[in-house]
Design a protein around this motif. Structure first.
Motif, short mmCIF file in Angstrom:
data_model
loop_
_atom_site.label_atom_id
_atom_site.label_comp_id
_atom_site.label_asym_id
_atom_site.label_seq_id
_atom_site.Cartn_x
_atom_site.Cartn_y
_atom_site.Cartn_z
N LEU A 366 -44.68 14.92 36.86
CA LEU A 366 -45.27 13.85 36.05
C LEU A 366 -44.77 12.46 36.42
O LEU A 366 -44.91 11.52 35.62
CB LEU A 366 -45.01 14.10 34.55
CG LEU A 366 -45.63 15.37 33.96
CD1 LEU A 366 -45.18 15.57 32.52
CD2 LEU A 366 -47.15 15.28 34.04
N SER A 369 -47.77 12.00 41.00
CA SER A 369 -49.21 12.20 40.92
C SER A 369 -49.48 13.61 40.43
O SER A 369 -48.56 14.44 40.34
CB SER A 369 -49.87 11.99 42.29
OG SER A 369 -49.46 12.99 43.20
N ASP A 370 -50.73 13.91 40.11
CA ASP A 370 -51.08 15.27 39.68
C ASP A 370 -50.81 16.28 40.78
O ASP A 370 -50.34 17.40 40.51
CB ASP A 370 -52.56 15.32 39.29
CG ASP A 370 -52.86 14.53 38.02
OD1 ASP A 370 -51.91 14.24 37.28
OD2 ASP A 370 -54.04 14.19 37.78
N THR A 373 -47.14 16.94 41.05
CA THR A 373 -46.73 17.78 39.92
C THR A 373 -47.09 19.24 40.17
O THR A 373 -46.29 20.15 39.92
CB THR A 373 -47.41 17.29 38.63
OG1 THR A 373 -46.95 15.96 38.33
CG2 THR A 373 -47.09 18.21 37.46
N GLU A 374 -48.30 19.50 40.68
CA GLU A 374 -48.73 20.86 40.97
C GLU A 374 -47.81 21.53 41.99
O GLU A 374 -47.39 22.69 41.82
CB GLU A 374 -50.17 20.86 41.48
CG GLU A 374 -51.19 20.51 40.42
CD GLU A 374 -52.60 20.47 40.97
OE1 GLU A 374 -52.83 21.03 42.06
OE2 GLU A 374 -53.47 19.86 40.33
N ILE A 411 -46.15 19.08 30.26
CA ILE A 411 -47.27 19.39 31.15
C ILE A 411 -48.36 20.14 30.38
O ILE A 411 -49.56 19.85 30.51
CB ILE A 411 -46.79 20.24 32.35
CG1 ILE A 411 -46.05 19.37 33.34
CG2 ILE A 411 -47.98 20.91 33.05
CD1 ILE A 411 -45.54 20.13 34.55
N CYS A 416 -53.33 20.11 32.64
CA CYS A 416 -53.17 20.24 34.08
C CYS A 416 -54.12 21.34 34.57
O CYS A 416 -54.86 21.93 33.78
CB CYS A 416 -51.72 20.60 34.44
SG CYS A 416 -51.14 22.12 33.65
N THR A 420 -51.63 25.74 37.59
CA THR A 420 -50.35 25.08 37.29
C THR A 420 -49.90 25.41 35.88
O THR A 420 -48.71 25.62 35.62
CB THR A 420 -50.50 23.56 37.47
OG1 THR A 420 -50.92 23.27 38.80
CG2 THR A 420 -49.19 22.84 37.19
#
Length: 454
Positions: A366, A369-370, A373-374, A411, A416, A420
């Motif tokens: 977080l 970027s997304d 994060t993944e 999350i 998300c 994930t």
């Protein structure tokens, strides 16, 4: 009195000065551009007047946009154009320049004489000569012609489009393949022309299927790897950009897989890519190298072997160090490669043994970027599920210590991707089993820079 008014009206029509009074009563002068000097499309003073086959003159920039939008008629007369190559109108340009000079005292700057853009006929003629020089193995002649094409493409965006649309990328790629095949016996003679061709190709990315076919041949790929291993920075940059273009997923899956397999099996490829990541020469080349490595360890038929080789080279600590303060794109790609490395037992063991692993992964959740994060959650899931540190302490304990529990909860709250979410939930279950056994650090430090989505 009447004659004075008539003179003022005539002056206005001819583009001379007209007077008007400002709010404070002072007389101001306004200069009107003559109608014949204005582009019928933009209504601005023409800087590069060109005439179409219908006889109407436009500014080149305006009519180029009109034609590029898919229009094949004259905007003013609606007649179908017999040719899409407009002719420079030197007479009107000279008149416009003279008018600018006459009115320079009123702030009008003289328009420079524009360069005449290259035509399709000129480009095709040069490309034909390149083919002839290539067939004769005339390295010097081919190099001079490639330099000419490069110069034209760099001159303007319009020239570049003209060069690309007339198949320059395919011709240069074929020439690169041809001279690569001769390098075994005369490499010293051909290295200059190969370097120039590759430099020219980088201007024309993305390549079409035909061009990729030539550049992705075994001799051409071996030459790219040699360039990637050389000490010349320009060669190394262009070579890795070429490899990135070859493994781009926009190609058909079977063709892409073949190129990735051939690349992974090329001697010295992995070592050269690792060296480029370890000793970066530019952000662009680092991103390209990381992307190529990612394709190799996730798509090649020998990915287990390549992962083992990268782990032995020390890729895990290098990726973690790269991720700490890197820009977003580099950080995403470094985490992506690390995620691929952690599919292997050797990669997970190396990651678990590194003190940076868990703190860096939790910090990146977080925060970047997304996609980052993944990747971070995926790596954390793999390490918590399979990994143990060399000191015997569980990775789960270490994750709890650096505030992973609340970050993973967040999350699930902010949303998300489904994959994930499943991994985050599974890690939370593992962490929850040990929450009462130890003190967790205050996680608020991890959230102080987090931007809320609401």
């Amino acid at each position: 009195m009447i004659s004075s008014w008539r003179r003022r009206r005539a002056a206005k029509r001819e583009g001379k000065l007209q007077q008007q009074r400002s709010e404070d009563g002072e007389i101001e002068f306004e200069l009107t551009v003559p109608r014949e000097f204005r582009c019928p499309i933009s209504l601005d003073l023409m800087k590069d007047p060109v005439t179409l086959s219908t006889g109407i003159t436009y500014d080149r920039e305006s009519i180029d946009k009109w034609i590029e939008a898919g229009n094949f008629t004259c905007p003013l007369t609606n007649q179908v154009l017999r040719t899409l190559e407009p002719i420079p109108n030197h007479a009107i340009r000279k008149n416009i320049q003279d008018w600018c000079v006459e009115n320079r005292s009123h702030g009008i700057e003289r328009i420079p004489t524009p360069r005449v853009p290259v035509t399709s006929m000129e480009v095709l003629k040069i490309l034909s000569k390149i083919n002839v020089a290539c067939n004769r193995q005339d390295g010097k002649g081919c190099r001079d012609l490639v330099l000419k094409i490069k110069s034209l493409a760099k001159e303007s965006e319009r020239n570049k489009r003209c060069v690309v649309t007339n198949g320059a990328a395919g011709v240069l790629s074929e020439a690169f393949q041809a001279f690569s095949m001769a390098t075994a016996s005369s490499f010293d003679e051909n290295v200059d022309v190969l370097e120039e061709i590759l430099s020219g190709l980088t201007i024309m990315f993305p390549l079409d299927v035909e061009a990729k076919g030539f550049l992705g041949s075994v001799p051409a790929m071996q030459c790219l790897i040699w360039f990637l291993s050389s000490g010349d920075l320009s060669r190394r940059r262009n070579a890795v950009l070429g490899l990135k273009e070859l493994v781009n997923v926009s190609s058909s899956s079977s063709d892409n897989r073949r190129k990735v397999n051939e690349l992974s099996e090329t001697e010295g490829a992995i070592e050269a890519l690792f060296k480029l990541i370890k000793d970066p020469i530019s952000p662009t080349s680092t991103k390209a190298a990381l992307l190529v490595v990612y394709r190799i360890i996730t798509s090649s038929s020998t990915k287990e072997k390549q992962v083992r080789k990268l782990v032995n080279l020390g890729i895990v600590p290098l990726l973690l160090e790269t991720s700490v303060d890197a820009e977003r794109s580099i950080c995403e790609k470094a985490l992506g490669v690390l995620d691929g490395i952690c599919n292997s037992e050797e990669g997970r063991r190396m990651a678990c043994d590194n003190a940076l692993s868990i703190p860096v992964l939790v910090k990146k959740i977080l925060r970047v970027s997304d996609l980052a994060t993944e990747f971070s959650v995926s790596i954390l899931w793999k390490l918590c599920k399979n990994g143990e540190t060399e000191h015997g302490g569980s990775v789960v304990f270490e994750a709890l210590q650096v505030g992973a529990f609340l970050k993973l909860l967040l999350i699930l709250q902010v949303g998300c991707a489904e994959n994930t979410k499943e991994k985050a939930s599974e890690v939370l279950k593992m962490l929850n089993l040990h929450r009462n056994k130890m003190e967790c650090v205050d996680p608020m430090d991890n959230f102080k820079d987090l931007k809320r989505p609401f």
